[in-house]
Write a protein that holds these residues in place. Structure first.
Motif, PDB file in Angstrom:
ATOM      1  N   TYR A 106       0.671  -1.185  -0.083  1.00  0.00           N
ATOM      2  CA  TYR A 106      -0.092   0.011  -0.054  1.00  0.00           C
ATOM      3  C   TYR A 106       0.666   1.076  -0.019  1.00  0.00           C
ATOM      4  O   TYR A 106       0.558   2.234  -0.663  1.00  0.00           O
ATOM      5  N   GLU A 107       1.862   1.194   0.785  1.00  0.00           N
ATOM      6  CA  GLU A 107       2.598   2.263   0.985  1.00  0.00           C
ATOM      7  C   GLU A 107       3.507   2.592  -0.242  1.00  0.00           C
ATOM      8  O   GLU A 107       4.442   3.694  -0.299  1.00  0.00           O
ATOM      9  N   SER A 108       3.670   1.508  -1.156  1.00  0.00           N
ATOM     10  CA  SER A 108       4.494   1.594  -2.390  1.00  0.00           C
ATOM     11  C   SER A 108       4.248   2.584  -3.463  1.00  0.00           C
ATOM     12  O   SER A 108       5.032   3.002  -4.107  1.00  0.00           O
ATOM     13  N   SER A 109       3.015   3.095  -3.439  1.00  0.00           N
ATOM     14  CA  SER A 109       2.686   3.607  -4.941  1.00  0.00           C
ATOM     15  C   SER A 109       1.192   4.233  -4.519  1.00  0.00           C
ATOM     16  O   SER A 109       0.299   3.742  -3.645  1.00  0.00           O
ATOM     17  N   PHE A 110       0.723   5.360  -5.416  1.00  0.00           N
ATOM     18  CA  PHE A 110      -0.396   5.676  -5.441  1.00  0.00           C
ATOM     19  C   PHE A 110      -1.530   4.778  -5.651  1.00  0.00           C
ATOM     20  O   PHE A 110      -2.512   4.579  -4.977  1.00  0.00           O
ATOM     21  N   HIS A 111      -1.181   4.075  -6.777  1.00  0.00           N
ATOM     22  CA  HIS A 111      -2.042   2.800  -7.129  1.00  0.00           C
ATOM     23  C   HIS A 111      -2.506   1.928  -6.162  1.00  0.00           C
ATOM     24  O   HIS A 111      -3.584   1.611  -5.800  1.00  0.00           O
ATOM     25  N   TRP A 112      -1.220   1.531  -5.405  1.00  0.00           N
ATOM     26  CA  TRP A 112      -1.679   0.389  -4.086  1.00  0.00           C
ATOM     27  C   TRP A 112      -2.187   1.009  -3.163  1.00  0.00           C
ATOM     28  O   TRP A 112      -3.017   0.364  -2.488  1.00  0.00           O
ATOM     29  N   GLN A 113      -1.987   2.255  -2.744  1.00  0.00           N
ATOM     30  CA  GLN A 113      -2.730   2.965  -1.779  1.00  0.00           C
ATOM     31  C   GLN A 113      -4.251   3.021  -2.170  1.00  0.00           C
ATOM     32  O   GLN A 113      -4.982   2.736  -1.258  1.00  0.00           O
ATOM     33  N   LYS A 114      -4.460   3.195  -3.268  1.00  0.00           N
ATOM     34  CA  LYS A 114      -6.174   3.358  -3.784  1.00  0.00           C
ATOM     35  C   LYS A 114      -6.778   1.981  -3.678  1.00  0.00           C
ATOM     36  O   LYS A 114      -7.737   1.675  -3.213  1.00  0.00           O
ATOM     37  N   ILE A 115      -5.860   0.971  -3.986  1.00  0.00           N
ATOM     38  CA  ILE A 115      -6.330  -0.367  -3.663  1.00  0.00           C
ATOM     39  C   ILE A 115      -6.738  -0.736  -2.356  1.00  0.00           C
ATOM     40  O   ILE A 115      -7.774  -1.308  -1.870  1.00  0.00           O
ATOM     41  N   GLY A 116      -5.744  -0.265  -1.665  1.00  0.00           N
ATOM     42  CA  GLY A 116      -6.170  -0.235  -0.022  1.00  0.00           C
ATOM     43  C   GLY A 116      -7.426   0.260   0.358  1.00  0.00           C
ATOM     44  O   GLY A 116      -8.152  -0.137   1.134  1.00  0.00           O
ATOM     45  N   ARG A 117      -7.544   1.501  -0.318  1.00  0.00           N
ATOM     46  CA  ARG A 117      -8.952   2.114   0.119  1.00  0.00           C
ATOM     47  C   ARG A 117     -10.087   1.391  -0.474  1.00  0.00           C
ATOM     48  O   ARG A 117     -11.001   1.314   0.328  1.00  0.00           O
ATOM     49  N   LEU A 118     -10.000   0.774  -1.661  1.00  0.00           N
ATOM     50  CA  LEU A 118     -10.964   0.239  -2.167  1.00  0.00           C
ATOM     51  C   LEU A 118     -11.248  -1.030  -1.089  1.00  0.00           C
ATOM     52  O   LEU A 118     -12.473  -1.486  -1.039  1.00  0.00           O
ATOM     53  N   MET A 119     -10.299  -1.715  -0.728  1.00  0.00           N
ATOM     54  CA  MET A 119     -10.546  -2.957   0.272  1.00  0.00           C
ATOM     55  C   MET A 119     -11.234  -2.289   1.514  1.00  0.00           C
ATOM     56  O   MET A 119     -12.118  -3.082   1.994  1.00  0.00           O
ATOM     57  N   SER A 120     -10.766  -1.337   2.049  1.00  0.00           N
ATOM     58  CA  SER A 120     -11.587  -0.829   2.989  1.00  0.00           C
ATOM     59  C   SER A 120     -12.850  -0.490   2.932  1.00  0.00           C
ATOM     60  O   SER A 120     -13.768  -0.858   3.792  1.00  0.00           O
ATOM     61  N   ASP A 121     -13.324   0.255   1.739  1.00  0.00           N
ATOM     62  CA  ASP A 121     -14.435   0.323   1.360  1.00  0.00           C
ATOM     63  C   ASP A 121     -15.349  -0.931   1.655  1.00  0.00           C
ATOM     64  O   ASP A 121     -16.426  -0.688   2.047  1.00  0.00           O
TER      65      ASP A 121
ATOM     66  N   SER B 108      -5.360  13.037  -6.048  1.00  0.00           N
ATOM     67  CA  SER B 108      -4.375  14.087  -6.547  1.00  0.00           C
ATOM     68  C   SER B 108      -3.072  13.892  -5.946  1.00  0.00           C
ATOM     69  O   SER B 108      -1.969  14.333  -6.661  1.00  0.00           O
ATOM     70  N   SER B 109      -3.112  12.714  -5.059  1.00  0.00           N
ATOM     71  CA  SER B 109      -1.735  12.511  -4.573  1.00  0.00           C
ATOM     72  C   SER B 109      -1.894  11.360  -3.982  1.00  0.00           C
ATOM     73  O   SER B 109      -2.810  10.870  -3.275  1.00  0.00           O
ATOM     74  N   PHE B 110      -0.794  10.508  -3.614  1.00  0.00           N
ATOM     75  CA  PHE B 110      -0.287   9.588  -2.776  1.00  0.00           C
ATOM     76  C   PHE B 110      -0.978   9.702  -1.199  1.00  0.00           C
ATOM     77  O   PHE B 110      -1.639   9.233  -0.531  1.00  0.00           O
ATOM     78  N   HIS B 111      -0.317  11.095  -0.568  1.00  0.00           N
ATOM     79  CA  HIS B 111      -0.785  11.398   0.542  1.00  0.00           C
ATOM     80  C   HIS B 111      -2.440  11.431   0.830  1.00  0.00           C
ATOM     81  O   HIS B 111      -2.768  11.080   1.854  1.00  0.00           O
ATOM     82  N   TRP B 112      -3.049  12.033  -0.219  1.00  0.00           N
ATOM     83  CA  TRP B 112      -4.496  12.196   0.076  1.00  0.00           C
ATOM     84  C   TRP B 112      -5.147  11.171   0.062  1.00  0.00           C
ATOM     85  O   TRP B 112      -6.304  10.758   0.607  1.00  0.00           O
ATOM     86  N   GLN B 113      -4.808   9.986  -0.910  1.00  0.00           N
ATOM     87  CA  GLN B 113      -5.353   8.777  -1.245  1.00  0.00           C
ATOM     88  C   GLN B 113      -5.274   7.987   0.120  1.00  0.00           C
ATOM     89  O   GLN B 113      -6.278   7.304   0.663  1.00  0.00           O
TER      90      GLN B 113
END
Lengths: 184, 184
Positions: A106-121, B108-113
């Motif tokens: 999750y911490e490695s990129s924007f994309h994976w961070q977003k996947i993490g959010r989708l999982m949480s959702d 818009s960014s990793f941080h906000w994601q």
DNA sequence: CGTTTCATTGAACCGGATCAATTCTAGTGG
DNA sequence: CCACTAGAATTGATCCGGTTCAATGAAACG
């Protein structure tokens, strides 16, 4: 918990640390007091997560069919020992994602961070469904809902386990079934 | 929902589109059938989110005290019309974050994601608490828990509203109180 | 004030819980 | 193949607490 294929992507990304396990019917994957340190995906069989009372009147939080994602997400987030058990209802094959590597991903990129959010959702929506189920429906309505929406559950599992999902005693489920049979 | 100050950061980032509103006691912020298109933060007063039944026997999902974050997150995610109402229990001042801009910020960014994920996690944990509350405690135990954990709620709100949070009728709450008074 | 909403109390009801007994079923070993 | 056993499911009897309907009392508000 149903998923939108993001789990496939994650499993692939973590392929070198993914763990595959087979469990016999009745075997416990996560016991109370353990720390849940993975997210799992059911490949074959049925899993359940449940609260275990002192007596054996446990309450099932959810069942998981092939393709479903399961984890004690609360314990994962809070780093707490688990208050729930996760158990194989049948012979089962599961894919396990270690928490450490998953959260690092999750911490490695924007994309994976977003996947993490989708999982949480997805976790949230699943919990929300369970709330509505318990808050609005009477035990009898819950059983009818289950028959309509998840007939596999009713076919494959014992009365005892179904009752624990409905939040009632097996005797009460027996009587509900009798009542419904009469009024048909 | 409690927050860990990430909401402050978001409000600041969206300061040019943030909306401040004052509501009179009893006023409805989100009605059933509306699409919820914001995340709110209570500045002053008490809000509640609730399911409204045909008769006026509604069920409160949650109360929100100053500092708490509220939103019909399910409706926000699914873009569905709301099945819940959000209402001011007292004179209220709230800060509203428009969904469109909030979700754009996430992208818009990793941080906000990541902030978005934390918000989703918090929503999940809040829902989970509610499940445990309803699943494990009898109405009487729920009342005692509320007295112990959130005495402000009991002091500030009417019996009717408290009963709707406990998932019971006002008459039953009246009897529970009587019972507890006798055994003290 | 008077009206309306809220809170309390009573009585009857209902459905799930509990305790207990019985039947049914599946699995085991002789 | 049968007898035995353990767990699951059913059924009965009783209990309990929340619901419902209804009436009364209390408080809030115009």
């Amino acid at each position: 918990m149903k998923n939108n294929n993001w789990i496939e992507e994650v499993i692939e990304a973590l392929s070198d640390v993914v763990e595959y396990r087979t469990l016999a019917k009745g075997e416990t994957l996560l016991a109370i007091g353990d720390v849940c340190n993975y997210v799992g995906r059911v490949d074959q069989g049925i899993m359940r997560m449940y609260y275990s009372n002192e007596s054996n009147q446990d309450i099932s939080f959810s069942f998981y069919l092939p393709g479903d994602v399961f984890t004690n997400y609360e314990g994962l987030l809070k780093e707490q020992v688990s208050t729930m058990e996760i158990q194989a209802m049948t012979a089962v094959r599961v894919t396990l994602l270690p928490k450490k590597e998953l959260f690092a991903l999750y911490e490695s990129s924007f994309h994976w961070q977003k996947i993490g959010r989708l999982m949480s959702d997805a976790m949230f929506l699943h919990a929300k469904e369970r709330i509505d189920f318990l808050l609005f429906l009477t035990p009898e309505q819950r059983y009818r809902y289950l028959m309509r929406e998840q007939p596999q559950i009713i076919q494959l599992l014992s009365q005892k386990d179904i009752a624990s999902y409905l939040g009632i005693q097996p005797q009460s489920l027996s009587r509900i079934k009798k009542r419904l049979a009469l009024t048909n």
